[in-house]
Write a protein that holds these residues in place. Sequence first.
Motif, PDB file in Angstrom:
ATOM      1  N   THR A 174       0.844  -1.192   0.000  1.00  0.00           N
ATOM      2  CA  THR A 174       0.000   0.000   0.000  1.00  0.00           C
ATOM      3  C   THR A 174       0.882   1.246   0.000  1.00  0.00           C
ATOM      4  O   THR A 174       2.107   1.168   0.015  1.00  0.00           O
ATOM      5  CB  THR A 174      -0.922   0.012   1.227  1.00  0.00           C
ATOM      6  OG1 THR A 174      -0.120   0.109   2.423  1.00  0.00           O
ATOM      7  CG2 THR A 174      -1.742  -1.276   1.301  1.00  0.00           C
ATOM      8  N   GLN A 175       0.246   2.403  -0.015  1.00  0.00           N
ATOM      9  CA  GLN A 175       0.999   3.653   0.018  1.00  0.00           C
ATOM     10  C   GLN A 175       1.710   3.854   1.338  1.00  0.00           C
ATOM     11  O   GLN A 175       2.710   4.574   1.410  1.00  0.00           O
ATOM     12  CB  GLN A 175       0.067   4.835  -0.262  1.00  0.00           C
ATOM     13  CG  GLN A 175      -0.521   4.849  -1.663  1.00  0.00           C
ATOM     14  CD  GLN A 175      -1.415   6.056  -1.897  1.00  0.00           C
ATOM     15  OE1 GLN A 175      -1.753   6.783  -0.962  1.00  0.00           O
ATOM     16  NE2 GLN A 175      -1.799   6.271  -3.150  1.00  0.00           N
ATOM     17  N   ASN A 176       1.196   3.246   2.384  1.00  0.00           N
ATOM     18  CA  ASN A 176       1.760   3.472   3.713  1.00  0.00           C
ATOM     19  C   ASN A 176       2.790   2.423   4.111  1.00  0.00           C
ATOM     20  O   ASN A 176       3.812   2.752   4.714  1.00  0.00           O
ATOM     21  CB  ASN A 176       0.637   3.509   4.762  1.00  0.00           C
ATOM     22  CG  ASN A 176      -0.354   4.625   4.493  1.00  0.00           C
ATOM     23  OD1 ASN A 176       0.037   5.712   4.069  1.00  0.00           O
ATOM     24  ND2 ASN A 176      -1.631   4.353   4.726  1.00  0.00           N
ATOM     25  N   GLU A 177       2.544   1.169   3.772  1.00  0.00           N
ATOM     26  CA  GLU A 177       3.461   0.117   4.183  1.00  0.00           C
ATOM     27  C   GLU A 177       3.281  -1.110   3.304  1.00  0.00           C
ATOM     28  O   GLU A 177       2.331  -1.206   2.519  1.00  0.00           O
ATOM     29  CB  GLU A 177       3.230  -0.263   5.649  1.00  0.00           C
ATOM     30  CG  GLU A 177       1.837  -0.779   5.940  1.00  0.00           C
ATOM     31  CD  GLU A 177       1.636  -1.093   7.413  1.00  0.00           C
ATOM     32  OE1 GLU A 177       2.634  -1.183   8.138  1.00  0.00           O
ATOM     33  OE2 GLU A 177       0.473  -1.230   7.833  1.00  0.00           O
TER      34      GLU A 177
END
Length: 279
Positions: free
Chosen positions: A238-241
């Motif tokens: 994902t964009q975060n992790e």
Amino acid sequence: MAPSPSFLWSRRIILTLLTGFVLLPVFVMVSSSLKPLQDVTGAFRWIPSKPTLRPYADIWRTVPLADYFVNSLIVAGAATVFSVVIAVFAAYAVSRYSFRGKRVFTVTVLSTQMFPGILFLLPLFLIYVNIGNATGIALFGSRGGLILTYLTFSLPFSIWMLIGYFESVPRELDEAAEVDGCGPVGALFRVIVPAAIPGIVAVAVYAFMTAWGEVLFASVMTNDTTRTLAVGLQGYSTQNEVYWNQVMAASLVVSMPVVAGFLLLQRYLVTGLTAGAVK
């Protein structure tokens, strides 16, 4: 002459190093798949401090892995069946009959393996889109279009391999079948195919593995509903992790059908890859 002790020890050391080189990444995958996410992203440890099977349960909820699994089975299975059936008929015709353009056909089939797959990506994309616009047949973004795409990879090699294997089957078997009242098709299925089972299995394994793990065309030719496993694994990022423990767990689960099939058919695969060249 019996091999010298130095040769035996050298062989053992080399084989041990090669085995460790091959198994080390697998061990890291298994170890990482049994760790919580914070342990995977933290300091590396060979052995999980708190082993857990939670990633193997989460992989089915983070992304629709079951749907991707079904898509891959349908696409790879259909591509394998079509590749084997077409290759059997084409190889039998080339190995048993003489016709105009036979040499050109065999050279063309073999020469297709010289070109990288990415060379066909844009032409196939344009062909599928134009066919869809002209006829309404949805090849782009469908399983059928992906199956046709994988046939362009596996079919030429399958035909070329079975030609060599069929030519190693004695023609006297065909003549004996004709004496017993079989026609060309009857001789093919009653005599030639049973004698060529190892080669056919080798072709089937090759076609299935090619379709099962392909990424480039699957990432372009599919959509959210027809996405395969090789592309679906990107959903764990994902964009975060990045869920590295789930990536490792999903990779192991995805590889199980191919590994199991290879182990079960290993005897036929080795025979099929070598018999046609030495008979």
